[in-house]
Design a protein around this motif. Sequence first.
Motif, short mmCIF file in Angstrom:
data_model
loop_
_atom_site.label_atom_id
_atom_site.label_comp_id
_atom_site.label_asym_id
_atom_site.label_seq_id
_atom_site.Cartn_x
_atom_site.Cartn_y
_atom_site.Cartn_z
N GLY A 123 -40.48 15.96 -34.14
CA GLY A 123 -38.97 15.21 -33.63
C GLY A 123 -37.91 16.18 -34.09
O GLY A 123 -38.12 17.35 -34.26
N LYS A 124 -36.83 15.63 -34.12
CA LYS A 124 -35.75 16.37 -34.70
C LYS A 124 -34.84 15.73 -35.71
O LYS A 124 -34.75 14.50 -35.52
N ALA A 125 -34.17 16.55 -36.47
CA ALA A 125 -33.22 15.78 -37.34
C ALA A 125 -31.89 16.60 -37.13
O ALA A 125 -31.86 17.61 -36.83
N VAL A 126 -30.84 15.60 -37.17
CA VAL A 126 -29.45 16.26 -36.81
C VAL A 126 -28.82 15.97 -38.21
O VAL A 126 -28.43 14.99 -38.73
N VAL A 127 -28.40 17.15 -38.83
CA VAL A 127 -27.31 16.84 -40.36
C VAL A 127 -26.15 17.49 -39.89
O VAL A 127 -26.15 18.87 -39.68
N ASP A 128 -25.20 16.88 -40.07
CA ASP A 128 -23.80 17.35 -39.90
C ASP A 128 -23.78 18.36 -38.68
O ASP A 128 -22.86 19.17 -38.35
N GLY A 129 -24.42 17.58 -37.40
CA GLY A 129 -24.30 18.21 -36.19
C GLY A 129 -25.21 19.36 -36.00
O GLY A 129 -25.23 19.93 -34.99
N VAL A 130 -25.94 19.82 -37.03
CA VAL A 130 -26.99 20.81 -36.75
C VAL A 130 -28.33 20.50 -36.59
O VAL A 130 -28.89 19.44 -37.42
N GLU A 131 -29.27 20.90 -35.52
CA GLU A 131 -30.59 20.43 -35.26
C GLU A 131 -31.50 20.97 -36.07
O GLU A 131 -31.19 22.34 -36.01
N TYR A 132 -32.34 20.16 -36.57
CA TYR A 132 -33.71 20.83 -37.15
C TYR A 132 -35.02 20.41 -36.67
O TYR A 132 -35.00 19.16 -36.35
N ASN A 177 -38.62 12.30 -30.47
CA ASN A 177 -38.57 12.76 -29.13
C ASN A 177 -39.90 13.22 -28.68
O ASN A 177 -39.99 13.77 -27.65
N SER A 178 -40.90 12.83 -29.08
CA SER A 178 -42.34 13.14 -28.72
C SER A 178 -43.10 11.99 -28.41
O SER A 178 -42.50 10.99 -28.27
N ASP A 179 -44.53 12.19 -27.96
CA ASP A 179 -45.02 11.31 -27.52
C ASP A 179 -46.09 10.33 -28.60
O ASP A 179 -46.87 9.62 -28.17
N ALA A 180 -45.97 10.91 -29.79
CA ALA A 180 -46.72 10.21 -30.94
C ALA A 180 -45.85 9.72 -31.87
O ALA A 180 -44.58 10.08 -31.98
N GLU A 181 -46.31 8.89 -32.98
CA GLU A 181 -45.47 8.42 -34.00
C GLU A 181 -44.88 9.55 -35.12
O GLU A 181 -45.73 10.50 -35.16
N LEU A 182 -43.79 9.28 -35.26
CA LEU A 182 -43.15 10.51 -36.45
C LEU A 182 -43.25 9.57 -37.88
O LEU A 182 -42.71 8.37 -37.87
N HIS A 183 -43.64 10.08 -38.86
CA HIS A 183 -43.92 9.40 -40.10
C HIS A 183 -43.73 10.34 -41.17
O HIS A 183 -43.71 11.57 -41.39
N TRP A 184 -42.75 9.67 -42.06
CA TRP A 184 -42.15 10.40 -43.25
C TRP A 184 -42.23 9.63 -44.43
O TRP A 184 -42.18 8.28 -44.61
#
Length: 181
Positions: free
Chosen positions: A88-97, A118-125
């Motif tokens: 997936g993606k993280a957005v930190v202070d407007g910057v995408e990772y 934004n994928s077709d599988a679960e995201l786990h953290w």
Amino acid sequence: MIPPKKPEWAADPENNLGQVLVLGPQEGKNFYQPVPANGNISVRIAPEFVDIQSPFSIGTQTLPPGGYVREHSHPEHDEALHFIRGTGKAVVDGVEYTIEPGVTIFVGRNRRHMFINNSDAELHWLWFIQPNGLEVFFEEVGRPVIPGEPDPTPFPRPDNVLEIERRTAFAPQPTDQRRPE
């Protein structure tokens, strides 16, 4: 929900020893989460479980495809996240990772951040926050996971979600809050 067991070893202040707690996979406090995240949370360690010298909480979160954690910040809290499964993606202070297994993100206090599957599988953290409070939010906005019962998602956030956020671990929502693209 299977509550955590009482610690088998009590604190031993005479020898400056803290408690020990071991949780099995189905133990802890587990909650389904409302929209837009959906998915579920498992609180693994929190001050209500054991005596913690510097209060923190730790747990896991699972986001289904299309789910996201809205942009937010924590006014007094430092947060670390370690991604275990999915992308997936993280957005930190407007910057995408880009998020993928093995990525670790530290988000200091007052840093705006969001997580998007934004994928077709679960995201786990795995998440860690200090001081604690996030676990209280998850419990108050969520619904308990009851083994054998159906997943109730999607369901709406409670009407008083902003009040719950204010008294747990969140800064006021930004007026220019970002949304997933």
